[in-house]
Design a protein around this motif. Structure first.
Motif, PDB file in Angstrom:
ATOM      1  N   TRP A  38      10.550  -5.004  -8.101  1.00 44.54           N
ATOM      2  CA  TRP A  38      10.257  -4.531  -6.750  1.00 44.54           C
ATOM      3  C   TRP A  38      11.154  -5.240  -5.737  1.00 44.54           C
ATOM      4  N   TYR A  45      17.084  -1.517  -0.373  1.00 49.06           N
ATOM      5  CA  TYR A  45      16.660  -0.888   0.884  1.00 49.06           C
ATOM      6  C   TYR A  45      17.151  -1.710   2.081  1.00 49.06           C
ATOM      7  N   GLN A  97       2.386   4.172  -0.550  1.00 45.93           N
ATOM      8  CA  GLN A  97       2.722   5.526  -0.092  1.00 45.93           C
ATOM      9  C   GLN A  97       3.347   5.488   1.294  1.00 45.93           C
ATOM     10  N   GLN A 100       6.873   4.336   0.970  1.00 44.70           N
ATOM     11  CA  GLN A 100       7.700   5.425   0.451  1.00 44.70           C
ATOM     12  C   GLN A 100       8.027   6.434   1.553  1.00 44.70           C
ATOM     13  N   GLN A 101       7.051   6.777   2.371  1.00 47.63           N
ATOM     14  CA  GLN A 101       7.271   7.744   3.443  1.00 47.63           C
ATOM     15  C   GLN A 101       8.289   7.223   4.453  1.00 47.63           C
ATOM     16  N   GLN A 103      10.703   5.124   3.869  1.00 46.98           N
ATOM     17  CA  GLN A 103      12.026   5.172   3.235  1.00 46.98           C
ATOM     18  C   GLN A 103      12.537   6.610   3.151  1.00 46.98           C
ATOM     19  N   SER A 104      11.644   7.562   2.915  1.00 50.40           N
ATOM     20  CA  SER A 104      12.037   8.971   2.887  1.00 50.40           C
ATOM     21  C   SER A 104      12.510   9.429   4.259  1.00 50.40           C
ATOM     22  N   ARG A 147      15.116   1.646  -8.332  1.00 48.63           N
ATOM     23  CA  ARG A 147      13.836   2.353  -8.432  1.00 48.63           C
ATOM     24  C   ARG A 147      13.551   2.742  -9.873  1.00 48.63           C
ATOM     25  N   PHE A 181       6.482   4.997  -7.930  1.00 50.90           N
ATOM     26  CA  PHE A 181       7.130   5.946  -7.037  1.00 50.90           C
ATOM     27  C   PHE A 181       6.765   7.365  -7.442  1.00 50.90           C
ATOM     28  N   GLN A 182       6.647   8.218  -6.448  1.00 58.58           N
ATOM     29  CA  GLN A 182       6.416   9.637  -6.690  1.00 58.58           C
ATOM     30  C   GLN A 182       7.412  10.419  -5.858  1.00 58.58           C
ATOM     31  N   GLU A 184       8.799  13.175  -3.333  1.00 60.91           N
ATOM     32  CA  GLU A 184       8.257  13.728  -2.101  1.00 60.91           C
ATOM     33  C   GLU A 184       7.759  15.146  -2.349  1.00 60.91           C
TER      34      GLU A 184
END
Length: 195
Positions: A38, A45, A97, A100-101, A103-104, A147, A181-182, A184
């Motif tokens: 991680w 990032y 989550q 992740q959002q 970073q997206s 990742r 991770f999932q 989007e």
């Protein structure tokens, strides 16, 4: 006296074998592996976040009327930089989550910024911009690799923590499966490209 020594020796040997089979040490090692992988994701990032101001400044000089995109990239960077990311994120699927959002959002803003630059041939020819773009592309690739390593490490940890007998040990010491991770929503659809 001989019987007592034998009984103690047998008890000690049985305890050692029982505790070595509980998986405690392996759980700790796998947990540390997840934390380390991680950290590598965060490192990549951070590299991307550090490149963004330079990229925005170079584009600013060329794309004065593209303020909306520049503001969006700057805000996305601020959101990412403002997030506290520690071990707690790995333990909480909701926080994970949110990370992740953020970073997206950063990825999307950078994509829009790079798309805008297509309208500026002088910018695309600028050596500093090209160097930054190459560094950014390399960083995106590094993020993908980090990742993927994280995903594999979490899979290994989650599998181990859920297997018997270490599942019992994990429950006793409070170790649970970690979020992963999932993709989007909508990522399964190919993006449309119009010329």
């Amino acid at each position: 006296m001989n019987r007592i020594k034998k009984a103690l020796l047998t008890l000690t040997l049985a305890s050692t074998l029982a505790f070595s089979g509980c998986g405690y040490n392996t759980l700790q090692a796998k947990d540390e592996a997840v934390i380390a992988s991680w950290s590598e994701v965060q490192n990549q990032y951070q590299r991307r976040t550090d490149l963004v101001p330079n990229l925005v400044n170079v584009v600013k000089g060329y794309a004065k009327h593209e303020q909306g995109v520049l503001i969006e990239v700057t805000q996305a960077r601020a959101n990412v930089a403002g997030m506290k990311v520690d071990k707690e994120v790995l333990e909480d699927p909701e926080l994970f989550q949110k990370f992740q959002q953020a970073q997206s959002q950063m990825s999307g803003a950078l994509s829009r910024l790079l798309a805008v630059t297509e309208n500026y041939p002088d910018l695309k020819a600028n050596e500093q911009f090209r160097d930054l773009q190459v560094q950014l592309e390399g960083t995106e690739n590094r993020i993908t690799v980090a990742r993927n390593r994280y995903i594999t490490t979490v899979q290994d940890y989650n599998t181990f923590v859920r297997q018997f007998p270490q599942a019992m040990t994990a429950k006793v010491i409070g170790m649970k499966a970690k979020p992963n991770f999932q993709a989007e929503t909508g990522a399964e659809k190919a993006p449309s490209v119009n010329f």
